[in-house]
Design a protein around this motif. Structure first.
Motif, short mmCIF file in Angstrom:
data_model
loop_
_atom_site.label_atom_id
_atom_site.label_comp_id
_atom_site.label_asym_id
_atom_site.label_seq_id
_atom_site.Cartn_x
_atom_site.Cartn_y
_atom_site.Cartn_z
N UNK A 1 40.49 58.84 40.39
CA UNK A 1 40.48 57.50 40.93
C UNK A 1 41.83 56.84 40.67
N UNK A 2 42.04 55.69 41.30
CA UNK A 2 43.28 54.96 41.04
C UNK A 2 43.03 53.46 41.06
N UNK A 3 43.89 52.74 40.33
CA UNK A 3 43.77 51.29 40.17
C UNK A 3 45.12 50.68 40.48
N UNK A 4 45.13 49.64 41.29
CA UNK A 4 46.38 48.98 41.66
C UNK A 4 46.61 47.68 40.90
N UNK A 5 45.83 47.44 39.85
CA UNK A 5 45.90 46.20 39.12
C UNK A 5 44.77 45.27 39.49
N UNK A 6 44.09 45.58 40.58
CA UNK A 6 42.97 44.75 41.03
C UNK A 6 41.75 45.59 41.40
N UNK A 7 41.98 46.61 42.22
CA UNK A 7 40.87 47.36 42.80
C UNK A 7 40.97 48.83 42.45
N UNK A 8 39.81 49.43 42.18
CA UNK A 8 39.72 50.87 41.95
C UNK A 8 39.21 51.55 43.21
N UNK A 9 39.88 52.61 43.63
CA UNK A 9 39.43 53.42 44.76
C UNK A 9 39.41 54.88 44.36
N UNK A 10 38.64 55.66 45.09
CA UNK A 10 38.57 57.10 44.82
C UNK A 10 39.77 57.77 45.47
#
Length: 939
Positions: free
Chosen positions: A140-149
């Motif tokens: 997964x990854x996080x951009x500082x706000x949202x986590x996506x697969x």
């Protein structure tokens, strides 16, 4: 003269005595790290027998290590830095089953994501994303706000960023493979059919004993360093086309990847057998040499993760299967299936019941029309224009005495009537005049699509050449094409000739014809490729002395039935799968039903079945099918069935694996994993432990209680809660409610840990390599070994470091109590720092002679800390205490006399000093001097 000699001798003796008793001092002012493998007598002057919580690499003097302060109350297993391009720096921690972040408040109130429990979660930054993964959740990854697969399939537990790519390892089933993402794209891991240099890549690492990859370390001398337990190497290159692996050692590796640090161009890490190594890109050096006995006390030992994987056809076949097949798809197990097909004449001929049906040479099952026909017209009404209506296309026709004949001679004649039958049996009677002389031609059109010119288009016709001499033949034509002919058949001149024609459909667009004259076969042919239906019959007759009567056309039975042979599915409880049958009805009706039986003898009632669907009969072992034919007045041909295929799948089944040897070195279970596709079915897995491989399987297909040690139901990516045992195995129970369901397992993995699974940690700070290990605690790292600027080892205690991180240039360590900032202050979060240092053994009077010890003088800096001094001598275990003092008796440097206690030690050959300092203030020992009178006598 004699007196002066005596006086001189006495003076000489006096001087010698005075010289022998001159007080001397031993100055101790060189300090260094530990070298515990050497005898204390043989140590260099600047090495110590014991050194704890001190610093000796800042010049002359001995001083305490720096302290630490509380940074956050958030407990942390691991820590990362995520620095975005907008200047925001996130401090991310793995706390409990959550990833949390902070940007400076040190409260970690921002939840990044929950993560699976009991497994290692790895993290790395690529671009403006923080990527994290484990063997359960995928990537997964996080951009500082949202986590996506980023990728649900990349179930790795090792992740770093290297040269604009993510690099990962530890994916179950591919534990020896390094996975590289697309350049600058952490979401693309799929190998390309036509590879590009920036595309994803997969690199399998061989290495010592073909072990699994234990860790990755990026960027050392531009390489991606990979570790195994007993080997390590590097990945060179920057593009897919020039990636190259190199192994640096086949005997030294690391099972503690978090101990790897780039120490100003030197790679340091904890290696096998509790050794510490340094690699400069060419040379590999053991830097724990000299302290082997000390490092042997480390409890973070040769931990290893072992996996027993069941994934091949042979793996599954080694287990016990009930209602489960390994052969349907190699490498998978699923509920057993059964399929049977009737498609040949022999298949259908094995049927149990034939009523009005028969098989064809081509293997079809058809409604049997042989010998059945119906009167079409006998012209008894004296009229050809009605009942039925005939249409004259050429010539003129009449009905004379109940017989159809041309009204007058015409070279071309044709009369037709409507009928749609194309197969079956036709018959008609040719009535020649008794006055005929010569040859006459009569043609009967069996089928035809439409009149075309002077004939019927797409027609089969029989041409008869009649001779007044007493013979007639029969030739078969398709349109104008001659197909087959007969020899002359003898007949009585002037007598009626009965003709019977049979056309059968053979299947696969093939026909066969038979022509009988007065009961004698005149013509037969088969294999004709024609699929025409029919709209008409017709007669061509140019002569008035030849008449036609009693025309009959094919008539099918109104009903036919076929019951197949009994099929034994071999399945105890079959769920019927979608099954198929192929037929052609030609406007008639064909229905199929299924029947089931437990014994193949007593049958349930037949249940209607629609091709392409699953039969709805009960789940019983034996099955057969029933075909019912019925004809329609609008039927255009013979209805037939080409093939029938029935399929079923076992409703329930079990699999029990063979026992896997975990050995006696097992320390704990690791995650159980499975790869499955439920396909609307259900699978329940069990985990079992045992002391041996013997077990019994019950009637339910599962192990019998009492023949194994313990068991539990288990789900994917969970850790068994059972006590460790030398053997383990798994089971699977498969269930479906419909034959369309197909639960499938393609991989089962039993994983366990050997040795301590407590991982050592490290950090590189202030040109010192910190290695956090455990000497007394099996759950936390309680001791930090420091390889200092002088390349000496120091030991720090009082800091429990389960993770370590350099954040904003400050070394942070964490444990269940929170996060702490090291190298800060003079206390351990307000508590005293206790430091200990024991020098080597010195020889005041030489290695053999004794010295008369007087006192010890200490020189220190001014401090509120308390310094205790002890004297060790001649290898005695119990030191002699010289007392303690607070190092603040006067301003400036402290010079303190420590007398040898009265009645204590007076003489010694070998001496060492031990200092213990306690406090929350800085202090420094500059010198320790031992004053003694040497003894010239050796004893």
């Amino acid at each position: 003269m004699k007196r002066w000699i005596t006086i001189g001798f006495a003076i000489s003796i006096g001087f010698l005595l005075v010289g022998a008793m001159v007080e001397q001092s031993l100055r101790i002012n060189q300090y260094g790290g530990m070298y515990e493998d050497s005898d204390p007598l043989m140590l260099p002057d600047d090495m110590a027998q014991e050194s704890e919580n001190v610093i000796t690499d800042l010049g002359n003097g001995l001083e305490p290590r720096e302290g630490f302060i509380a940074y956050s109350t958030e407990p942390a297993k691991r820590q990362w830095v995520f620095a975005k391009s907008n200047g925001t720096r996130y401090h991310i921690v793995h706390s409990g089953n959550n990833l949390k972040s902070d940007t400076g408040a040190k409260l970690f109130t921002t939840l990044v994501s929950t993560v699976a429990a009991g497994v290692v979660t790895a993290g790395a930054q690529l671009g403006d994303y923080f990527y994290f993964c484990n063997t359960v959740d995928g990537l997964k990854r996080w951009d500082g706000t949202t986590v996506t697969v980023a990728s649900s399939t990349m179930t790795m537990d090792k992740l770093v960023a290297w040269k604009g790519r993510l690099a990962g390892a530890g994916k179950p089933g591919a534990e020896r493979t390094i996975f590289l993402s697309r350049y600058l794209v952490g979401t693309d891991w799929t190998l390309e059919t036509t590879p590009t240099d920036d595309g994803p890549s997969q690199i399998t690492v061989g290495g010592a004993l073909d072990e699994n990859i234990t860790g990755l370390f990026p960027g050392f001398k531009d390489l991606l360093i990979w570790f195994k337990n007993n080997s390590f190497g590097g990945l060179y290159g920057s593009r897919r086309s020039n990636f190259v692996l190199r192994t640096f050692s086949e005997s030294v590796g690391s099972n503690h990847p978090d101990t790897a640090q780039d120490c100003d161009g030197l790679l340091r890490f904890l290696g096998p057998r509790r050794t510490v190594w340094e690699f400069d890109g060419t040379n590999l050096t053991k830097i724990s040499e000299g302290n082997n006995a000390l490092f042997d006390q480390i409890l973070n030992g040769e931990s290893n993760t072992q996996t027993a994987t069941i994934t091949s056809q042979a793996d599954f076949a080694a287990g016990t299967l009930a209602g489960i097949s390994t052969a349907i798809s190699a490498g998978d197990i699923m509920l057993s299936t059964w399929t049977a097909t009737d498609t040949t004449a022999d298949d259908f001929a094995a049927g149990a019941t034939f009523v009005g049906v028969s098989t064809t040479a081509s293997g079809d099952l058809q409604l049997d029309f042989t010998g059945t026909s119906v009167l079409f017209d006998n012209f008894s009404d004296g009229d050809y224009t009605s009942s039925p209506a005939w249409s004259v296309y050429y010539g003129s026709w009449t009905v004379d005495s109940g017989k159809l004949r041309p009204f007058s001679y015409s070279a071309t004649t044709l009369i037709i009537a409507t009928t749609s039958v194309a197969f079956g049996e036709w018959s008609y009677t040719i009535i020649p005049s008794t006055t005929i002389s010569g040859t006459r031609i009569v043609q009967f059109y069996l089928t035809g699509i439409s009149p075309s010119g002077t004939t019927l288009f797409n027609s089969y016709r029989i041409r008869h050449d009649y001779s007044s001499a007493g013979s007639i033949d029969a030739d078969l034509y398709y349109n104008s094409e001659f197909i087959a002919g007969s020899s002359n058949i003898s007949v009585t001149p002037g007598s009626p000739v009965d003709v019977r024609v049979v056309r059968r459909y053979l299947g696969e667009d093939l026909d066969e014809f038979y022509v009988y004259i007065n009961g004698t076969e005149a013509l037969s042919t088969s294999g004709l490729e024609n699929t025409d239906t029919s709209n008409y019959i017709g007669i061509a007759n140019s002569n008035t002395d030849m008449a036609i009567d009693d025309i009959r056309i094919p008539s099918y039975p109104l009903y036919g039935q076929f019951v197949s042979r009994a099929f034994d599915t071999g399945l105890s409880s079959p769920s019927w799968s979608p099954s198929v049958a192929s037929w052609t009805a030609y406007g008639n009706s064909i229905t199929i039903k299924t029947q089931v039986s437990n014994d193949g003898s007593s049958w349930d009632a037949a249940v209607a079945w629609t091709t392409g669907t699953a039969p709805s009969s009960a789940k019983k072992r034996f099955v057969r099918y029933q075909v019912d034919f019925s004809t329609s007045s609008s039927g255009t041909g013979t209805p037939y069935v080409s093939d029938v295929t029935l399929s079923a799948r076992q409703t329930t089944g079990t699999f029990v694996s063979d026992s896997k040897f975990a050995g006696t070195s097992i320390s704990s279970w690791n995650v159980f994993q499975r790869d499955e596709t439920l396909n609307d079915g259900a699978i329940v897995y069990g985990f079992y432990t045992d002391t041996d491989t013997a077990k019994s399987i019950g009637s339910d297909g599962l192990p019998v209680v009492g023949t194994f040690t313990s068991s539990q139901t288990i789900t994917n990516n969970t850790i068994p809660s059972l006590a460790v045992a030398p053997y383990a195995f798994v089971s699977g129970k498969y269930d479906i409610t419909a034959g369309t369901q197909n639960p499938t397992t393609s991989r089962l993995s039993i994983t366990w840990n050997e040795g301590s699974d407590l991982k050592a940690k490290s950090v590189w700070t202030k040109q010192r390599y910190w290695l956090a290990t455990s000497l007394a605690n099996t759950t936390s790292n309680d001791t930090i070994f420091v390889y200092d600027r002088r390349r000496h080892w120091q030991k720090y205690t009082g800091m429990t470091a389960d993770s370590m991180l350099l954040f904003n240039s400050a070394p942070l360590f964490s444990n269940t109590g929170g996060i702490f900032q090291a190298e800060t202050g003079t206390s351990d979060n307000g508590a005293d720092i206790t430091s200990t240092y024991t020098t080597k053994y010195f020889f005041p009077s030489g290695p053999e002679a004794r010295g008369y010890l007087r006192e010890v003088w200490m020189t220190t800096t001014n401090s509120d800390a308390t310094l205790s001094t002890s004297l060790l001598y001649d290898g005695n275990i119990t030191p002699l205490s010289l007392g303690s003092f607070v190092m603040n008796e006067r301003p400036g440097y402290q010079v303190k006399k420590l007398p040898i206690p009265f009645g204590g030690l007076q003489m010694a050959r070998h001496v060492a000093l031990k200092w213990t300092a306690t406090g929350t203030e800085r202090w420094k020992v500059l010198n320790g001097s031992i004053y003694f009178d040497p003894d010239t006598q050796r004893e």
